[in-house]
Design a protein around this motif. Sequence first.
Motif, short mmCIF file in Angstrom:
data_model
loop_
_atom_site.label_atom_id
_atom_site.label_comp_id
_atom_site.label_asym_id
_atom_site.label_seq_id
_atom_site.Cartn_x
_atom_site.Cartn_y
_atom_site.Cartn_z
N VAL A 181 -97.50 -54.86 -82.39
CA VAL A 181 -96.63 -53.78 -82.85
C VAL A 181 -96.90 -52.52 -82.06
O VAL A 181 -95.96 -51.81 -81.65
N GLU A 182 -98.17 -52.23 -81.81
CA GLU A 182 -98.52 -51.00 -81.09
C GLU A 182 -99.88 -51.16 -80.44
O GLU A 182 -100.77 -51.83 -80.97
N MET A 183 -100.03 -50.54 -79.28
CA MET A 183 -101.30 -50.53 -78.57
C MET A 183 -101.51 -49.12 -78.03
O MET A 183 -100.65 -48.59 -77.33
N ARG A 184 -102.63 -48.51 -78.39
CA ARG A 184 -102.89 -47.13 -78.00
C ARG A 184 -104.19 -47.03 -77.21
O ARG A 184 -105.17 -47.73 -77.52
N VAL A 185 -104.19 -46.18 -76.21
CA VAL A 185 -105.38 -45.89 -75.41
C VAL A 185 -105.65 -44.39 -75.53
O VAL A 185 -104.77 -43.57 -75.21
N ASP A 186 -106.83 -44.04 -76.01
CA ASP A 186 -107.18 -42.64 -76.24
C ASP A 186 -106.16 -41.95 -77.15
O ASP A 186 -105.83 -40.77 -76.98
N GLY A 187 -105.63 -42.70 -78.12
CA GLY A 187 -104.70 -42.15 -79.09
C GLY A 187 -103.25 -42.14 -78.66
O GLY A 187 -102.38 -41.86 -79.48
N ASP A 188 -102.96 -42.45 -77.40
CA ASP A 188 -101.59 -42.43 -76.89
C ASP A 188 -101.05 -43.85 -76.72
O ASP A 188 -101.78 -44.74 -76.27
N PRO A 189 -99.78 -44.07 -77.07
CA PRO A 189 -99.20 -45.39 -76.86
C PRO A 189 -99.31 -45.80 -75.39
O PRO A 189 -99.11 -44.98 -74.49
N ILE A 190 -99.64 -47.07 -75.17
CA ILE A 190 -99.76 -47.55 -73.81
C ILE A 190 -98.38 -47.52 -73.15
O ILE A 190 -97.37 -47.84 -73.77
N GLU A 191 -98.34 -47.09 -71.90
CA GLU A 191 -97.09 -46.96 -71.16
C GLU A 191 -96.94 -48.14 -70.22
O GLU A 191 -97.82 -48.42 -69.40
N ALA A 192 -95.80 -48.85 -70.33
CA ALA A 192 -95.60 -50.07 -69.55
C ALA A 192 -95.73 -49.82 -68.06
O ALA A 192 -96.28 -50.65 -67.32
N GLY A 193 -95.24 -48.69 -67.57
CA GLY A 193 -95.22 -48.43 -66.13
C GLY A 193 -96.42 -47.67 -65.61
O GLY A 193 -96.48 -47.37 -64.41
N GLU A 194 -97.36 -47.34 -66.49
CA GLU A 194 -98.55 -46.61 -66.07
C GLU A 194 -99.63 -47.56 -65.57
O GLU A 194 -99.73 -48.71 -66.00
N THR A 195 -100.49 -47.04 -64.67
CA THR A 195 -101.63 -47.81 -64.18
C THR A 195 -102.86 -47.45 -64.99
O THR A 195 -103.15 -46.28 -65.23
N TYR A 196 -103.59 -48.49 -65.39
CA TYR A 196 -104.82 -48.31 -66.14
C TYR A 196 -105.96 -48.99 -65.39
O TYR A 196 -105.84 -50.14 -64.97
N ARG A 197 -107.06 -48.26 -65.22
CA ARG A 197 -108.26 -48.84 -64.60
C ARG A 197 -109.02 -49.58 -65.70
O ARG A 197 -109.36 -49.00 -66.74
N VAL A 198 -109.29 -50.87 -65.49
CA VAL A 198 -109.80 -51.75 -66.53
C VAL A 198 -111.13 -52.35 -66.10
O VAL A 198 -111.26 -52.86 -64.99
N ALA A 199 -112.11 -52.31 -66.99
CA ALA A 199 -113.41 -52.96 -66.77
C ALA A 199 -113.46 -54.27 -67.54
O ALA A 199 -113.02 -54.33 -68.69
N THR A 200 -114.01 -55.28 -66.92
CA THR A 200 -114.16 -56.58 -67.58
C THR A 200 -115.18 -57.40 -66.78
O THR A 200 -116.16 -56.84 -66.28
N PHE A 201 -114.96 -58.70 -66.63
CA PHE A 201 -115.86 -59.54 -65.85
C PHE A 201 -115.04 -60.62 -65.16
O PHE A 201 -113.84 -60.78 -65.42
N ARG A 202 -115.64 -61.37 -64.27
CA ARG A 202 -114.95 -62.41 -63.52
C ARG A 202 -115.36 -63.78 -64.05
O ARG A 202 -116.53 -64.16 -64.01
N ARG A 203 -114.39 -64.52 -64.59
CA ARG A 203 -114.66 -65.88 -65.03
C ARG A 203 -114.86 -66.80 -63.83
O ARG A 203 -114.15 -66.68 -62.83
N PRO A 204 -115.80 -67.74 -63.94
CA PRO A 204 -116.05 -68.64 -62.82
C PRO A 204 -114.83 -69.48 -62.46
O PRO A 204 -114.24 -70.13 -63.32
N GLY A 205 -114.44 -69.40 -61.19
CA GLY A 205 -113.34 -70.23 -60.70
C GLY A 205 -111.97 -69.62 -60.84
O GLY A 205 -110.98 -70.21 -60.37
#
Length: 591
Positions: free
Chosen positions: A461-485
């Motif tokens: 229904v809704e996804m917010r980053v820092d209180g603001d709705p996520i923007e489809a056309g915006e770029t977000y720098r994302v931290a995660t990890f690399r799955r093997p393969g």
Amino acid sequence: MSDWRQFDGRPAPDGEADLTLAHLTDLHGQLGPSHQVYYDNPHSRPDIEFDGDQTVRPVRGIATHVAKLSELQSGGDSDLLTLASGDTFHGTAETTYTNGQVMLDPLNEHVEPDVYVPGNWDFGHEAAADGSACELFDAIDAPVLACNLRNDDGELLYDGTICFERAGISVGVVGMTNVYIDQMAPAFHEGKYQFDKAPKLLDDAAKALRNKGADFVVAVTEIGLPWMVQAAKDFESIDLMLSAHTHEYTHDPIVIEQTGTVVVESGMGEALGRIDVRFDPEGAAFRHVLYCFVEGHEYTPDPDLETRETIKQVRAPFFGDDTVHERGDVTLDRPLDTVVGETDRPLSRQSFLESAWNTLFNDALREYFETDLAVAHGFRYGQAIPAGEITLGDLYTVFPMTAPVAIGDAWGQQLQTHMERYLFNNFTPHVYGQEDGRVRSYSSNVECVLDPTAKRGRRLVEMRVDGDPIEAGETYRVATFRRPGDPDRDLGGCGFPFRNVRVESGTIPVDIIEEYLAAHSPVEYDVMGLVETVGDGAQNTPADGPYPYIQPGVDYADGTEYIQTSMIPRRFDHAVTCRTEEHQFGTETRE
């Protein structure tokens, strides 16, 4: 023990058991004492005292399981069958840096299961250069059953069924491993294994056992409780289904009256399911207890001394001052009892929408890389950690992996679409299509609103980053990890190509969390309400009541108690690729 009942739920008279089945599941490498979280639910709860709606209690390890198994073997007139569901060889630093080999001596010399059915995480060591799931399975001194596991050429790798002669009758056992392993990291399976998925394979295997003279049929799987309850409704060929994978605690077995099938899932690490069966002229009857080996409980025995000594020996290389273990380009060079931080609140993962541990990990990732947000799987394995000191070994029980951390740029639309894909896996009413566990986890600056009952593609229904709705056309720098393969630009199992990817080889999740704890201890994490659901929504834990399980989709009350289960199909025919019975199932008979 519960009262005696027939397998269609009707009361049965008291009496002595003819057969006792012990169900050991989802050990996740937990050899020694630890802690676990338990929830107070009116429909299903452990026999312990609660101060509130949940509690974290010290629990015992495998040496206590062995002591209880010895009691069951010697303490009654019934025959004992010990049936083990997988995810044994994964879950700690010891399993990670030995490719699971550390579990073999305790399993073979002391637990001595009669059957072993592989789990999804048992294949995790395929990601290591010298890791092999089949090498582990072949080293088990018990029949390995998997009616749906094939090599890349399509050949069945293990028998699917076995018969035991017990209490004067033939007890047939069919084993089926996880059907979703090919949705995990490609290095676990790609070019190595195929996993047949059709539920009818389980029914066909059970019917083959019946045709060979089995009087009583047990299915042992590692697919999850919702899947098994649906199979119990669809097929009449199986008397007892022993489920695993979703780490649910069926303190009260689920009885499917229409098919006369009973379904049990026996928790994880510290628990042991016991099902007594009596074969009366009017039909089989059962009683059940789920032992949760909480310290001080009347049914928790003293640890078996020989098992405890074996465990001490196999774990010793991880607690000395000269500890050095390597896996790939990662080195463990400190004892596992090294204190790395402190928490003011217990940390656990036995929840569906949100967990403190997963949020903490994502916050650590975001701070380390200074990104807009962090995302990871909704991991569910790992024991709880009480308030107080956190050790290096504790960190490995929640992140027993050497996958490197990574960052990349994503469009807002990519993040929303990937979330919808996972929500389909979480909430599809067709439970055979549920391919994932808990809801995706994010850093604490991300909030989501979900509609579990919406149609596919409309559940976010809704996804917010820092209180603001996520923007489809915006770029977000994302931290995660690399799955093997995974493909070079696919990070964190997100399933889309990131831009400007950077992978930090040699830096793993444990490193990131340890640095975060050094800067912020004592940490104070709890469920923050980061994931909300509209309407009646979904529960986060059984403490939210009345639903007694964590994973949605378990139809424990014929669709009358929980909105997700009310959408579950009642009965379907499930197509399966036609194979001859001889090609599908090898059957062995054991005394």
